[in-house]
Scaffold this active site. Sequence first.
Site, PDB file in Angstrom:
ATOM      1  CG  ASP A   1      20.836   0.468 -27.237  1.00  0.00           C
ATOM      2  OD1 ASP A   1      22.602   0.327 -27.471  1.00  0.00           O
ATOM      3  OD2 ASP A   1      20.321  -0.922 -27.526  1.00  0.00           O
TER       4      ASP A   1
ATOM      5  N   PRO B   1      31.221   4.838 -30.213  1.00  0.00           N
ATOM      6  CG  PRO B   1      29.222   4.395 -28.850  1.00  0.00           C
ATOM      7  CD  PRO B   1      29.652   5.593 -30.485  1.00  0.00           C
TER       8      PRO B   1
ATOM      9  CG  HIS C   1      -1.585  -0.851   1.279  1.00  0.00           C
ATOM     10  ND1 HIS C   1      -2.040  -1.880   2.273  1.00  0.00           N
ATOM     11  CD2 HIS C   1      -2.910  -1.743   0.379  1.00  0.00           C
ATOM     12  CE1 HIS C   1      -2.715  -2.829   1.897  1.00  0.00           C
ATOM     13  NE2 HIS C   1      -3.438  -2.524   0.885  1.00  0.00           N
TER      14      HIS C   1
ATOM     15  CB  SER D   1      29.673  -5.376 -29.437  1.00  0.00           C
ATOM     16  OG  SER D   1      29.600  -3.820 -29.413  1.00  0.00           O
TER      17      SER D   1
END
Length: 509
Positions: free
Chosen positions: A332, A488, A151, A378
């Site tokens: 992402d 990257p 709750h 990758s």
Amino acid sequence: MLTGVVAGPVFTSPAVGSILAAIRAVREVGAVGILLIVKNYTGDRLNFGLALEQARAEGATVEMVVIGEDSAFTTLKKAGRRGLCGTVLIHKVAGALAEKGAGLNEIVRKVLAVAGAMGTLGVSLSPCSVPGSRPTFQLADDELELGLGIHGEAGVRRMKITTADKIVKTMLDHMTNPSSASHVTLRPGTSVVLMVNNLGGLSYLELSIVAGSAVRCLESRGIHIARALVGSFMTALEMAGVSLTLLRVDDELLNLIDSETTAIAWSQPTKVPVSGQRRERIGPKECPEEEEQCFPAGVQFSPQMRLVLDSVCNTLLSLQEKLNDLDRAAGDGDCGSTHARAARAIQEWLTATPAPVDPSKLLCVLAKLLLEKMGGSSGALYGLFLTAAAQPLRLDNDLAAWSVAMDAGIEAMMRYGGAAPGDRTMLDSLCAAAEELRALKNPKANLMQILDKAVERAEAAAESTRNMKAAAGRASYISSAHLEEPDPGAVAAAAILRAVLEGLQAKAE
């Protein structure tokens, strides 16, 4: 399972009149006895108790069980243990008993015994908010709440965010601690039903990760998981948390839980195979039949190559956040996490498994490890590179062969990946380095000097990708105006080459 359900406002007990109307409706369709299953909260006990007394005054045969299986409290308060997700198992058992023709008193006796063999504990990354109100409590960004209710009430302990395995271990330690008044008694060999419940805001991916951690942790303690249920059984609005329920079972109780039901929301339990039937692997321990054994008995790892791999792993782990930040602009946001996952897999493998000294076999094993543990594009690309690079090294492993191996790995990545130098990928770094490494074919080549130049070229090429238009990979779907940072993958590849150089230099000192 249940013949009827009485709902009140959000986080509030239903009114006595509503409960009494439900009892009357069930009685009118011919029920010879009615069982009220109530979670242990003051408002619920009061309102259901009042409705029960009024129904009995009308001649109805009604009983009530109050379920409180919360394992959060080390000492019990007067209010007792709260009713949590384990109550759903009580619904299932009581419904199955009724379907089999058991009498009301027998059902009450058995479900109370079940409730006494059960415990539930919740943990959450966030509170929840009743519509129109503020969150019920506050958590820092790096905190978890342990032992909270359904709750929105706060828990019994706050802890720092850590891995799923460590969180689950903490939960199970708390639930089974014999010094706690609300603990569940579990001994090696005990059979349990495990319920992994979404408190509202978790994805199925996150829920499954927690479930896997719970199965492994329980089995490591010698607990037999007879059934596992994973899903959203008792939620708390948008709370980003999970609860674990453990119920000690025997064959009779399992039969009741396995009984068929038409309840739409019931998730059929999974039978978890015993650990001997599941093979846990840290890394690739198999080779194609035509190859020699990858791990000859007694072979120790080359100290030099161990330094190199340690350097690569430490570098990738230190770059995790930087690579993730770079990837958020073009992908992402998981490039760093993916490389860190590979680094941890290699570290575990180095700790647990003898590795081959032969360079060709070493690259083959690393390729399989990354394909299995790294994941994503990758993992596939590195796997391709290492597999192809291993082939020239089967014939020779002198410096010239390493240059040929580099070219072979790059050619395989280009053939299957579809990218080329200038497309803003890791190939930009690798190809720049490969040009310098071709000097290794000179018999008088100095490895460290050539590798130093190759690393500098790779780092410069990685930096130059910030000015390139992406033509391959996920970044190719992004407008060039949003690609203001280096790629990257290219940064990671250059960092790996720098780490190889540093590992070799450490050996040379």
